[in-house]
Design a protein around this motif. Structure first.
Motif, PDB file in Angstrom:
ATOM      1  N   SER A 168      11.855   5.529  15.716  1.00 40.39           N
ATOM      2  CA  SER A 168      11.990   6.842  15.185  1.00 40.39           C
ATOM      3  C   SER A 168      12.452   6.730  13.872  1.00 40.39           C
ATOM      4  O   SER A 168      12.499   7.500  12.867  1.00 40.39           O
ATOM      5  CB  SER A 168      13.008   7.665  15.976  1.00 40.39           C
ATOM      6  OG  SER A 168      14.088   7.051  16.169  1.00 40.39           O
ATOM      7  N   ARG A 169      13.317   5.335  13.575  1.00 37.50           N
ATOM      8  CA  ARG A 169      13.832   5.241  12.195  1.00 37.50           C
ATOM      9  C   ARG A 169      13.328   3.874  11.912  1.00 37.50           C
ATOM     10  O   ARG A 169      13.275   3.003  12.780  1.00 37.50           O
ATOM     11  CB  ARG A 169      15.346   5.221  12.082  1.00 37.50           C
ATOM     12  CG  ARG A 169      15.878   6.709  12.383  1.00 37.50           C
ATOM     13  CD  ARG A 169      17.128   6.766  11.834  1.00 37.50           C
ATOM     14  NE  ARG A 169      17.132   6.840  10.252  1.00 37.50           N
ATOM     15  CZ  ARG A 169      16.653   7.428   9.372  1.00 37.50           C
ATOM     16  NH1 ARG A 169      15.848   8.509   9.619  1.00 37.50           N
ATOM     17  NH2 ARG A 169      16.936   7.328   8.033  1.00 37.50           N
ATOM     18  N   LEU A 170      12.967   3.598  10.549  1.00 38.14           N
ATOM     19  CA  LEU A 170      12.781   1.982  10.118  1.00 38.14           C
ATOM     20  C   LEU A 170      13.990   1.345   9.051  1.00 38.14           C
ATOM     21  O   LEU A 170      14.293   2.240   8.340  1.00 38.14           O
ATOM     22  CB  LEU A 170      11.726   2.232   9.519  1.00 38.14           C
ATOM     23  CG  LEU A 170      10.400   2.783  10.146  1.00 38.14           C
ATOM     24  CD1 LEU A 170       9.119   3.092   9.332  1.00 38.14           C
ATOM     25  CD2 LEU A 170       9.903   1.763  11.269  1.00 38.14           C
ATOM     26  N   ARG A 171      14.394   0.329   9.616  1.00 39.19           N
ATOM     27  CA  ARG A 171      15.535  -0.242   8.608  1.00 39.19           C
ATOM     28  C   ARG A 171      15.252  -1.589   8.268  1.00 39.19           C
ATOM     29  O   ARG A 171      14.315  -2.263   9.065  1.00 39.19           O
ATOM     30  CB  ARG A 171      16.692  -0.381   9.551  1.00 39.19           C
ATOM     31  CG  ARG A 171      18.000  -0.823   8.754  1.00 39.19           C
ATOM     32  CD  ARG A 171      19.204  -0.604   9.651  1.00 39.19           C
ATOM     33  NE  ARG A 171      19.340   0.566   9.894  1.00 39.19           N
ATOM     34  CZ  ARG A 171      20.395   0.923  11.125  1.00 39.19           C
ATOM     35  NH1 ARG A 171      20.780  -0.131  11.781  1.00 39.19           N
ATOM     36  NH2 ARG A 171      20.483   2.276  11.212  1.00 39.19           N
ATOM     37  N   LEU A 172      15.612  -1.964   6.956  1.00 40.06           N
ATOM     38  CA  LEU A 172      15.432  -3.239   6.533  1.00 40.06           C
ATOM     39  C   LEU A 172      16.320  -3.396   5.540  1.00 40.06           C
ATOM     40  O   LEU A 172      17.237  -2.660   5.297  1.00 40.06           O
ATOM     41  CB  LEU A 172      13.926  -3.486   5.896  1.00 40.06           C
ATOM     42  CG  LEU A 172      13.343  -2.561   4.832  1.00 40.06           C
ATOM     43  CD1 LEU A 172      14.070  -2.506   3.676  1.00 40.06           C
ATOM     44  CD2 LEU A 172      11.821  -2.465   4.931  1.00 40.06           C
ATOM     45  N   HIS A 173      16.580  -4.912   5.246  1.00 42.73           N
ATOM     46  CA  HIS A 173      17.703  -5.257   4.049  1.00 42.73           C
ATOM     47  C   HIS A 173      16.951  -6.237   3.068  1.00 42.73           C
ATOM     48  O   HIS A 173      16.001  -6.996   3.739  1.00 42.73           O
ATOM     49  CB  HIS A 173      18.983  -5.583   4.697  1.00 42.73           C
ATOM     50  CG  HIS A 173      18.880  -6.494   5.584  1.00 42.73           C
ATOM     51  ND1 HIS A 173      18.706  -7.883   5.192  1.00 42.73           N
ATOM     52  CD2 HIS A 173      18.710  -6.643   7.048  1.00 42.73           C
ATOM     53  CE1 HIS A 173      18.809  -8.711   6.105  1.00 42.73           C
ATOM     54  NE2 HIS A 173      18.791  -8.143   7.315  1.00 42.73           N
ATOM     55  N   THR A 174      17.564  -6.071   2.054  1.00 43.43           N
ATOM     56  CA  THR A 174      17.202  -7.246   0.876  1.00 43.43           C
ATOM     57  C   THR A 174      18.246  -7.509   0.157  1.00 43.43           C
ATOM     58  O   THR A 174      19.271  -6.770   0.122  1.00 43.43           O
ATOM     59  CB  THR A 174      16.023  -6.794   0.337  1.00 43.43           C
ATOM     60  OG1 THR A 174      15.295  -7.813  -0.684  1.00 43.43           O
ATOM     61  CG2 THR A 174      16.193  -5.686  -0.797  1.00 43.43           C
ATOM     62  N   GLY A 175      18.258  -8.654  -0.694  1.00 42.55           N
ATOM     63  CA  GLY A 175      19.398  -8.979  -1.302  1.00 42.55           C
ATOM     64  C   GLY A 175      19.621  -7.943  -2.573  1.00 42.55           C
ATOM     65  O   GLY A 175      18.661  -7.369  -3.150  1.00 42.55           O
ATOM     66  N   HIS A 176      20.769  -7.921  -2.991  1.00 37.67           N
ATOM     67  CA  HIS A 176      21.289  -6.803  -4.124  1.00 37.67           C
ATOM     68  C   HIS A 176      20.525  -7.107  -5.337  1.00 37.67           C
ATOM     69  O   HIS A 176      20.533  -6.089  -6.289  1.00 37.67           O
ATOM     70  CB  HIS A 176      22.511  -6.901  -4.002  1.00 37.67           C
ATOM     71  CG  HIS A 176      23.349  -7.737  -4.764  1.00 37.67           C
ATOM     72  ND1 HIS A 176      23.462  -8.953  -4.061  1.00 37.67           N
ATOM     73  CD2 HIS A 176      23.884  -7.865  -5.742  1.00 37.67           C
ATOM     74  CE1 HIS A 176      24.240  -9.860  -4.632  1.00 37.67           C
ATOM     75  NE2 HIS A 176      24.558  -9.345  -5.767  1.00 37.67           N
ATOM     76  N   ARG A 177      20.154  -8.354  -5.684  1.00 39.34           N
ATOM     77  CA  ARG A 177      19.552  -8.768  -6.934  1.00 39.34           C
ATOM     78  C   ARG A 177      18.021  -8.963  -6.711  1.00 39.34           C
ATOM     79  O   ARG A 177      17.431  -9.582  -7.606  1.00 39.34           O
ATOM     80  CB  ARG A 177      20.178 -10.102  -7.466  1.00 39.34           C
ATOM     81  CG  ARG A 177      21.727  -9.902  -7.647  1.00 39.34           C
ATOM     82  CD  ARG A 177      22.190 -10.875  -8.387  1.00 39.34           C
ATOM     83  NE  ARG A 177      21.999 -12.414  -7.840  1.00 39.34           N
ATOM     84  CZ  ARG A 177      22.882 -13.146  -7.756  1.00 39.34           C
ATOM     85  NH1 ARG A 177      23.854 -12.576  -7.845  1.00 39.34           N
ATOM     86  NH2 ARG A 177      22.790 -14.256  -7.077  1.00 39.34           N
ATOM     87  N   SER A 178      17.324  -8.615  -5.490  1.00 38.18           N
ATOM     88  CA  SER A 178      16.069  -8.691  -5.557  1.00 38.18           C
ATOM     89  C   SER A 178      15.333  -7.739  -5.775  1.00 38.18           C
ATOM     90  O   SER A 178      14.858  -6.984  -4.983  1.00 38.18           O
ATOM     91  CB  SER A 178      15.732  -9.224  -3.886  1.00 38.18           C
ATOM     92  OG  SER A 178      16.369 -10.362  -3.578  1.00 38.18           O
ATOM     93  N   ASP A 179      15.071  -7.289  -7.196  1.00 41.26           N
ATOM     94  CA  ASP A 179      14.405  -6.236  -7.708  1.00 41.26           C
ATOM     95  C   ASP A 179      13.083  -5.847  -7.210  1.00 41.26           C
ATOM     96  O   ASP A 179      12.697  -4.805  -7.037  1.00 41.26           O
ATOM     97  CB  ASP A 179      14.427  -6.203  -9.175  1.00 41.26           C
ATOM     98  CG  ASP A 179      15.906  -6.450 -10.018  1.00 41.26           C
ATOM     99  OD1 ASP A 179      17.066  -5.651  -9.051  1.00 41.26           O
ATOM    100  OD2 ASP A 179      16.055  -7.043 -10.892  1.00 41.26           O
ATOM    101  N   LEU A 180      12.147  -6.849  -7.195  1.00 41.23           N
ATOM    102  CA  LEU A 180      10.946  -6.497  -6.951  1.00 41.23           C
ATOM    103  C   LEU A 180      10.778  -6.139  -5.435  1.00 41.23           C
ATOM    104  O   LEU A 180       9.940  -5.142  -5.049  1.00 41.23           O
ATOM    105  CB  LEU A 180       9.958  -7.851  -6.885  1.00 41.23           C
ATOM    106  CG  LEU A 180       9.999  -8.357  -8.434  1.00 41.23           C
ATOM    107  CD1 LEU A 180       9.136  -9.713  -8.574  1.00 41.23           C
ATOM    108  CD2 LEU A 180       8.996  -7.235  -9.097  1.00 41.23           C
ATOM    109  N   ILE A 195      21.443  -4.847   0.569  1.00 38.99           N
ATOM    110  CA  ILE A 195      21.223  -3.524   0.450  1.00 38.99           C
ATOM    111  C   ILE A 195      20.481  -3.166   1.806  1.00 38.99           C
ATOM    112  O   ILE A 195      19.409  -3.756   1.915  1.00 38.99           O
ATOM    113  CB  ILE A 195      20.672  -2.993  -0.635  1.00 38.99           C
ATOM    114  CG1 ILE A 195      21.516  -3.467  -2.116  1.00 38.99           C
ATOM    115  CG2 ILE A 195      20.374  -1.576  -0.824  1.00 38.99           C
ATOM    116  CD1 ILE A 195      20.769  -3.066  -3.327  1.00 38.99           C
ATOM    117  N   VAL A 196      21.080  -2.279   2.572  1.00 35.89           N
ATOM    118  CA  VAL A 196      20.233  -1.787   3.780  1.00 35.89           C
ATOM    119  C   VAL A 196      19.584  -0.667   3.434  1.00 35.89           C
ATOM    120  O   VAL A 196      19.983   0.397   2.893  1.00 35.89           O
ATOM    121  CB  VAL A 196      21.498  -1.527   4.833  1.00 35.89           C
ATOM    122  CG1 VAL A 196      20.849  -0.967   5.964  1.00 35.89           C
ATOM    123  CG2 VAL A 196      22.235  -2.677   5.130  1.00 35.89           C
TER     124      VAL A 196
END
Length: 167
Positions: free
Chosen positions: A115-127, A151-152
């Motif tokens: 029902s929800r989709l969540r991911l995260h990536t590094g705070h400096r991973s601009d692309l 960042i979540v």
């Protein structure tokens, strides 16, 4: 004559190529953050094999070569967690990441009931952040994973009708 890249569910036989691809692709993230203990770099081949069997894993294939991959799982609360999205460096910035993301989102929603989709990536991973925001994700918090500030991002899972409209 050129070949087309095909996005499909991963097969058990893809595990070794996924393992190698993750190691290649996550080097730039490790370098960016000065941290070579990122999960995708220390994960064992057996762990990748188990993930292909258990989780929702998609690959992008160029002929017999796996050139992209993504993994997703759904928790008891209905929230899908998407991770380890990677595309071979020579094929990045051609839309494969977006195609893989859409494929795993569809499967997690329509086949596994997310029902929800969540991911995260590094705070400096601009692309990465740009890709996820263009796909409708919004920042909902931050966390530290493997010593890297992340960042979540989340979004509501689209309905099957919305996916049909985007096909």
């Amino acid at each position: 004559m050129g070949m087309s890249v095909i996005v499909a569910a991963a097969q058990e036989s893809d595990a070794e190529q996924i393992f190698r691809l993750q190691y290649l692709c996550f080097q730039s993230e490790a370098e960016r953050y000065g941290n070579y203990r990122i999960e995708a770099l220390v994960e064992s081949l057996d762990s990748v094999r188990a993930s292909v069997e258990r989780d929702c894993v998609f690959v992008a294939r160029l002929g017999d070569e796996v050139v992209g991959a993504v993994t997703g799982t759904v928790g008891e609360d209905g929230t899908a967690r998407i991770g380890k999205l990677c595309v071979h460096p020579r094929l990045q910035r051609h839309g494969l990441g977006a195609r893989l993301l859409l494929a795993v989102e569809r499967a997690l929603t329509t086949e596994r009931g997310a029902s929800r989709l969540r991911l995260h990536t590094g705070h400096r991973s601009d692309l990465n952040l740009r890709l996820y925001r263009r796909a409708g994700y919004a920042a909902v918090g931050d966390t530290t994973v493997d010593g890297v500030q992340q960042i979540v991002l989340e979004k509501a899972a689209p309905t099957g009708q919305e996916y049909a409209a985007s096909a």
